[in-house]
Design a protein around this motif. Structure first.
Motif, PDB file in Angstrom:
ATOM      1  N   UNK A  37       0.849  -1.186   0.000  1.00 25.24           N
ATOM      2  CA  UNK A  37       0.000   0.000   0.000  1.00 25.24           C
ATOM      3  C   UNK A  37       0.886   1.237   0.000  1.00 25.24           C
ATOM      4  N   UNK A  38       0.469   2.227  -0.773  1.00 32.25           N
ATOM      5  CA  UNK A  38       1.124   3.536  -0.766  1.00 32.25           C
ATOM      6  C   UNK A  38       0.078   4.515  -0.260  1.00 32.25           C
ATOM      7  N   UNK A  39       0.296   5.039   0.932  1.00 31.82           N
ATOM      8  CA  UNK A  39      -0.628   5.999   1.527  1.00 31.82           C
ATOM      9  C   UNK A  39      -0.067   7.388   1.261  1.00 31.82           C
ATOM     10  N   UNK A  40      -0.871   8.203   0.594  1.00 30.02           N
ATOM     11  CA  UNK A  40      -0.433   9.516   0.123  1.00 30.02           C
ATOM     12  C   UNK A  40      -1.252  10.586   0.839  1.00 30.02           C
ATOM     13  N   UNK A  41      -0.551  11.492   1.520  1.00 26.92           N
ATOM     14  CA  UNK A  41      -1.245  12.599   2.172  1.00 26.92           C
ATOM     15  C   UNK A  41      -0.405  13.866   2.083  1.00 26.92           C
ATOM     16  N   UNK A  42      -0.884  14.909   2.727  1.00 28.22           N
ATOM     17  CA  UNK A  42      -0.208  16.214   2.765  1.00 28.22           C
ATOM     18  C   UNK A  42       0.115  16.691   1.339  1.00 28.22           C
ATOM     19  N   UNK A  43       1.296  17.295   1.147  1.00 31.79           N
ATOM     20  CA  UNK A  43       1.644  17.887  -0.146  1.00 31.79           C
ATOM     21  C   UNK A  43       1.866  16.858  -1.255  1.00 31.79           C
ATOM     22  N   UNK A  44       2.107  15.604  -0.892  1.00 28.53           N
ATOM     23  CA  UNK A  44       2.391  14.576  -1.903  1.00 28.53           C
ATOM     24  C   UNK A  44       1.210  14.331  -2.838  1.00 28.53           C
ATOM     25  N   UNK A  45      -0.015  14.611  -2.391  1.00 26.61           N
ATOM     26  CA  UNK A  45      -1.172  14.383  -3.268  1.00 26.61           C
ATOM     27  C   UNK A  45      -1.086  15.235  -4.531  1.00 26.61           C
ATOM     28  N   UNK A  46      -0.453  16.389  -4.434  1.00 24.44           N
ATOM     29  CA  UNK A  46      -0.355  17.286  -5.584  1.00 24.44           C
ATOM     30  C   UNK A  46       0.513  16.713  -6.697  1.00 24.44           C
ATOM     31  N   UNK A  47       1.316  15.708  -6.387  1.00 25.79           N
ATOM     32  CA  UNK A  47       2.166  15.085  -7.395  1.00 25.79           C
ATOM     33  C   UNK A  47       1.385  14.467  -8.539  1.00 25.79           C
ATOM     34  N   UNK A  48       0.174  14.057  -8.276  1.00 28.43           N
ATOM     35  CA  UNK A  48      -0.643  13.418  -9.313  1.00 28.43           C
ATOM     36  C   UNK A  48      -0.978  14.391 -10.435  1.00 28.43           C
ATOM     37  N   UNK A  49      -0.917  15.677 -10.151  1.00 28.18           N
ATOM     38  CA  UNK A  49      -1.239  16.687 -11.147  1.00 28.18           C
ATOM     39  C   UNK A  49       0.002  17.182 -11.902  1.00 28.18           C
ATOM     40  N   UNK A  50       1.182  16.770 -11.463  1.00 23.29           N
ATOM     41  CA  UNK A  50       2.435  17.196 -12.092  1.00 23.29           C
ATOM     42  C   UNK A  50       2.726  16.330 -13.317  1.00 23.29           C
TER      43      UNK A  50
END
Length: 113
Positions: A37-50
Protein backbone atom coordinates in the motif's frame (compact mmCIF):
# COMPACT_ATOMS: atom_id res chain seq x y z
CA UNK A 1 5.25 -15.73 3.52
CA UNK A 2 3.29 -12.71 2.34
CA UNK A 3 5.15 -9.41 2.22
CA UNK A 4 2.92 -6.73 3.80
CA UNK A 5 4.36 -3.28 3.18
CA UNK A 6 3.09 0.23 3.78
CA UNK A 7 4.85 3.11 2.05
CA UNK A 8 3.95 6.55 3.39
CA UNK A 9 4.58 9.65 1.30
CA UNK A 10 3.71 13.18 2.39
CA UNK A 11 6.23 15.26 0.40
CA UNK A 12 5.91 15.82 -3.34
CA UNK A 13 9.70 15.76 -3.76
CA UNK A 14 9.83 12.17 -2.45
CA UNK A 15 7.80 10.56 -5.24
CA UNK A 16 10.83 9.40 -7.23
CA UNK A 17 12.38 7.88 -4.12
CA UNK A 18 9.18 6.04 -3.16
CA UNK A 19 8.65 4.69 -6.67
CA UNK A 20 12.30 3.59 -6.80
CA UNK A 21 11.98 1.84 -3.44
CA UNK A 22 8.85 0.01 -4.56
CA UNK A 23 10.42 -1.10 -7.84
CA UNK A 24 13.56 -2.28 -6.05
CA UNK A 25 11.49 -4.21 -3.53
CA UNK A 26 9.37 -5.85 -6.24
CA UNK A 27 12.55 -6.86 -8.08
CA UNK A 28 13.95 -8.42 -4.89
CA UNK A 29 10.90 -10.49 -3.98
CA UNK A 30 10.26 -11.54 -7.58
CA UNK A 31 6.80 -13.11 -7.73
CA UNK A 32 6.40 -13.83 -4.02
CA UNK A 33 2.98 -12.95 -2.57
CA UNK A 34 2.71 -9.36 -1.39
CA UNK A 35 0.37 -6.57 -0.41
CA UNK A 36 1.90 -3.15 -0.91
CA UNK A 37 0.00 0.00 0.00
CA UNK A 38 1.12 3.54 -0.77
CA UNK A 39 -0.63 6.00 1.53
CA UNK A 40 -0.43 9.52 0.12
CA UNK A 41 -1.24 12.60 2.17
CA UNK A 42 -0.21 16.21 2.77
CA UNK A 43 1.64 17.89 -0.15
CA UNK A 44 2.39 14.58 -1.90
CA UNK A 45 -1.17 14.38 -3.27
CA UNK A 46 -0.35 17.29 -5.58
CA UNK A 47 2.17 15.09 -7.39
CA UNK A 48 -0.64 13.42 -9.31
CA UNK A 49 -1.24 16.69 -11.15
CA UNK A 50 2.43 17.20 -12.09
CA UNK A 51 2.96 16.16 -15.70
CA UNK A 52 6.74 15.86 -15.35
CA UNK A 53 6.42 13.18 -12.65
CA UNK A 54 4.35 10.93 -14.95
CA UNK A 55 2.74 9.50 -11.81
CA UNK A 56 -0.46 8.51 -13.53
CA UNK A 57 1.49 6.17 -15.83
CA UNK A 58 3.60 4.80 -12.99
CA UNK A 59 0.56 4.22 -10.77
CA UNK A 60 -1.15 2.35 -13.57
CA UNK A 61 1.83 0.03 -14.11
CA UNK A 62 2.45 -0.61 -10.40
CA UNK A 63 -1.22 -1.26 -9.72
CA UNK A 64 -1.04 -4.20 -12.14
CA UNK A 65 1.74 -5.59 -9.91
CA UNK A 66 -0.22 -5.61 -6.67
CA UNK A 67 0.53 -2.10 -5.44
CA UNK A 68 -2.43 -0.15 -4.04
CA UNK A 69 -2.46 3.65 -3.99
CA UNK A 70 -4.65 5.41 -1.44
CA UNK A 71 -4.93 9.20 -1.34
CA UNK A 72 -6.16 11.16 1.68
CA UNK A 73 -9.41 13.01 1.01
CA UNK A 74 -8.47 15.75 3.49
CA UNK A 75 -5.22 16.47 1.61
CA UNK A 76 -6.96 16.37 -1.77
CA UNK A 77 -9.45 18.99 -0.60
CA UNK A 78 -6.63 21.09 0.82
CA UNK A 79 -5.00 21.13 -2.62
CA UNK A 80 -8.29 21.65 -4.51
CA UNK A 81 -7.91 18.34 -6.36
CA UNK A 82 -11.18 16.78 -7.43
CA UNK A 83 -11.60 13.06 -6.84
CA UNK A 84 -13.14 12.72 -10.30
CA UNK A 85 -9.83 13.89 -11.83
CA UNK A 86 -7.86 10.99 -10.33
CA UNK A 87 -7.00 7.81 -12.23
CA UNK A 88 -9.25 4.86 -11.47
CA UNK A 89 -6.36 3.02 -9.81
CA UNK A 90 -6.35 5.51 -6.93
CA UNK A 91 -8.62 4.88 -3.97
CA UNK A 92 -9.61 7.93 -1.96
CA UNK A 93 -9.67 7.35 1.78
CA UNK A 94 -11.12 9.62 4.47
CA UNK A 95 -7.87 10.03 6.43
CA UNK A 96 -4.33 9.04 5.51
CA UNK A 97 -3.10 9.03 9.09
CA UNK A 98 -5.93 6.81 10.28
CA UNK A 99 -5.25 4.35 7.44
CA UNK A 100 -1.55 4.21 8.31
CA UNK A 101 -2.42 3.29 11.89
CA UNK A 102 -4.90 0.64 10.72
CA UNK A 103 -2.35 -1.02 8.46
CA UNK A 104 0.33 -0.95 11.14
CA UNK A 105 -2.10 -2.54 13.59
CA UNK A 106 -2.65 -5.26 10.97
CA UNK A 107 1.10 -5.96 10.93
CA UNK A 108 2.20 -4.04 7.84
CA UNK A 109 5.82 -2.88 7.80
CA UNK A 110 5.97 0.95 7.74
CA UNK A 111 8.36 2.52 5.24
CA UNK A 112 8.77 6.30 4.93
CA UNK A 113 11.58 7.23 2.54
Amino acid sequence: MIWNMLFHIDEIKKWSLVIGNINNFLNEIKKQPHHIYVIVNADAVAGIMEKNLRLQEVIHVLSTQGVYFEFCRIALRGHAIQEADLPIEIKVIPSGIKRIVELQMDGYAYIKP
